[in-house]
Motif scaffolding. Structure first.
Motif, PDB file in Angstrom:
ATOM      1  N   UNK A 103       0.853  -1.197   0.000  1.00  0.00           N
ATOM      2  CA  UNK A 103       0.000   0.000   0.000  1.00  0.00           C
ATOM      3  C   UNK A 103       0.889   1.248   0.000  1.00  0.00           C
ATOM      4  N   UNK A 104       0.315   2.405   0.234  1.00  0.00           N
ATOM      5  CA  UNK A 104       1.077   3.651   0.162  1.00  0.00           C
ATOM      6  C   UNK A 104       2.156   3.785   1.220  1.00  0.00           C
ATOM      7  N   UNK A 105       2.065   3.000   2.310  1.00  0.00           N
ATOM      8  CA  UNK A 105       3.014   3.136   3.412  1.00  0.00           C
ATOM      9  C   UNK A 105       3.967   1.947   3.555  1.00  0.00           C
ATOM     10  N   UNK A 106       3.427   0.748   3.421  1.00  0.00           N
ATOM     11  CA  UNK A 106       4.256  -0.406   3.782  1.00  0.00           C
ATOM     12  C   UNK A 106       4.095  -1.586   2.841  1.00  0.00           C
ATOM     13  N   UNK A 107       5.024  -2.524   3.013  1.00  0.00           N
ATOM     14  CA  UNK A 107       4.973  -3.805   2.289  1.00  0.00           C
ATOM     15  C   UNK A 107       4.782  -4.888   3.346  1.00  0.00           C
ATOM     16  N   UNK A 108       3.868  -5.810   3.113  1.00  0.00           N
ATOM     17  CA  UNK A 108       3.627  -6.883   4.084  1.00  0.00           C
ATOM     18  C   UNK A 108       3.554  -8.234   3.387  1.00  0.00           C
ATOM     19  N   UNK A 115       8.817  -4.100   4.956  1.00  0.00           N
ATOM     20  CA  UNK A 115       9.437  -2.999   4.218  1.00  0.00           C
ATOM     21  C   UNK A 115       8.591  -1.740   4.225  1.00  0.00           C
ATOM     22  N   UNK A 116       9.228  -0.657   3.798  1.00  0.00           N
ATOM     23  CA  UNK A 116       8.561   0.637   3.801  1.00  0.00           C
ATOM     24  C   UNK A 116       8.481   1.181   2.370  1.00  0.00           C
ATOM     25  N   UNK A 117       7.281   1.494   1.936  1.00  0.00           N
ATOM     26  CA  UNK A 117       7.081   1.971   0.572  1.00  0.00           C
ATOM     27  C   UNK A 117       7.747   3.339   0.367  1.00  0.00           C
ATOM     28  N   UNK A 118       7.661   4.177   1.408  1.00  0.00           N
ATOM     29  CA  UNK A 118       8.209   5.531   1.287  1.00  0.00           C
ATOM     30  C   UNK A 118       9.726   5.510   1.063  1.00  0.00           C
ATOM     31  N   UNK A 119      10.393   4.562   1.719  1.00  0.00           N
ATOM     32  CA  UNK A 119      11.844   4.440   1.565  1.00  0.00           C
ATOM     33  C   UNK A 119      12.204   4.103   0.117  1.00  0.00           C
ATOM     34  N   UNK A 120      11.393   3.252  -0.495  1.00  0.00           N
ATOM     35  CA  UNK A 120      11.653   2.882  -1.902  1.00  0.00           C
ATOM     36  C   UNK A 120      11.441   4.107  -2.796  1.00  0.00           C
ATOM     37  N   UNK A 121      10.353   4.852  -2.511  1.00  0.00           N
ATOM     38  CA  UNK A 121      10.041   6.061  -3.316  1.00  0.00           C
ATOM     39  C   UNK A 121      11.155   7.092  -3.181  1.00  0.00           C
TER      40      UNK A 121
END
Lengths: 200, 185
Positions: A103-108, A115-121
């Motif tokens: 989702x917009x915030x995390x990977x599960x 993991x964190x989606x924002x870190x990838x972005x």
């Protein structure tokens, strides 16, 4: 008969009263018992009425048949509430595989944060998501230990929100491939084809 | 109430019209409906395949040198799609499709792209025979900022074209003509 006698007789005739007792009067003069019964209301209809259940049973049967035809024994696959899945027409049935929710915030992975989606972005380029890699690798090893005679299918299903950027999708896709899951499926909502038929 | 009327009757004997009690039958139907309604799954989720094209384990046997297969490279650009058929590094064919999406709330459809991909496959596809168990490859080149909804619209267009393929059990199945993968930049 004198006038006086006439007056007396009139008083004794009950039909002569100007005001009469209210009640049913029609057909009183008919000398038949069943007519009198009807007129007086003693021969009433039976108060027990049988309902016609045929249409009700028909409705229930149609409902049961419809529900049986649309019944799926596969069970519901849980989708994260924060994820809105996209719609697609050309799809296949879902299979049993690890679920990676993005989702917009995390990977599960199957509900475990990976993991964190924002870190990838923020990184701005496709990269390996370490937590996701470790989790998927552990799942693969677990599967192989339970099924030593079988080849690992390498299938993972990604539940990705419609607004997630392609950069995140590609990073998760690549990480899953590195972890031993080259066959990735994207979960979507099935949408009926406009024409109703198969393509091709 | 349901009944069986066989006519006759009277004459001082017991009535021959029998009434069937429908209440247990209705109860059974109601319980069945309740069970099916409770266990029903109203939202059906499905999946779309993709393949990361990861190389397999190294082969120790000497391999024949074969010509590389034609691969369709689909570039998603801002206003158009670019379809490039490549054989190794050689460009075999190139075509463009204007980006005209038919959007309906959460559903994005690229109908023109699906038609063009099908046409291109008829001309250049290398695996068209039903006995061929392989599938042509399509590599999607997408911008990093592209939202997933548009990406799925493109995948839907790629998987729109299907062909017949013989299965191991002797049956014939309709399968998508392409297997897609992402270009990682």
């Amino acid at each position: 008969m004198s006038d006086h006698a006439k007056v007396i007789k009139k008083h004794h005739d009950h039909h002569a009263h100007a005001i009469a007792k209210p009640g049913k009067r029609l057909m009183h003069h008919v000398p038949l018992a069943f007519v009198l019964k009807k007129v007086l209301g003693h021969g009433g209809r039976n108060v027990n009425t049988a309902l016609n259940l045929t249409s009700y049973i028909d409705f229930l049967l149609v409902t049961v048949i419809f529900l049986l035809m649309s019944f799926s024994a596969g069970g519901e696959i849980t989708v994260d509430k924060s994820i809105t899945l996209p719609n697609a027409e050309n799809v296949e049935d879902v299979i049993e595989a690890p679920m990676v929710a993005v989702n917009g915030q995390s990977v599960m992975v199957d509900g475990t944060p990976a993991g964190n989606t924002r870190a990838i972005r923020d990184a701005g380029k496709v990269q390996k998501v370490d937590e996701l890699f470790e989790l998927l690798k552990r799942k693969k090893e677990l599967w192989s230990s339970f099924h030593p005679d079988k080849a690992f299918p390498g299938v993972a299903i990604l539940q990705v929100d419609v607004d997630v950027e392609a950069l995140v999708v590609k990073s998760v896709f690549q990480t899953a491939a590195f972890a031993g899951y080259p066959n990735i499926s994207f979960m979507v909502r099935k949408r009926a084809k406009a024409g109703g038929g198969e393509g091709g | 109430m349901g009944g069986v009327d066989v006519g006759g009757g009277g004459g001082g004997k017991r009535a021959v019209n029998a009434e069937i009690n429908m209440i247990p039958f209705i109860d059974l139907l109601m319980v069945t409906i309740a069970f099916l309604l409770i266990t029903a799954v109203w939202v059906t989720n499905s999946r779309m395949n993709a393949n990361a094209q990861v190389p397999g384990p190294p082969n120790t046997e000497p391999t024949e040198v074969t010509t590389p297969e034609k691969i369709l490279h689909l570039h998603i650009e801002e206003f158009e799609f670019k379809l490039v058929w490549q054989q190794g590094s050689t460009v075999v064919a190139e075509d463009k499709v204007p980006k005209q999406e038919q959007t309906d709330k959460e559903f994005v459809k690229f109908g023109d792209l699906a038609v063009k991909i099908a046409e291109q496959w008829q001309q250049h596809g290398g695996h068209q025979d039903p006995s061929d168990q392989k599938t042509d490859q399509c590599v999607v080149h997408a911008d990093n900022k592209l939202p997933f909804r548009e990406l799925v619209g493109v995948l839907d267009a790629i998987y729109d074209k299907k062909r017949e393929q013989n299965q191991a059990d002797g049956t014939i199945k309709n399968v998508p003509v392409f297997n897609m993968s992402f270009s990682i930049r």
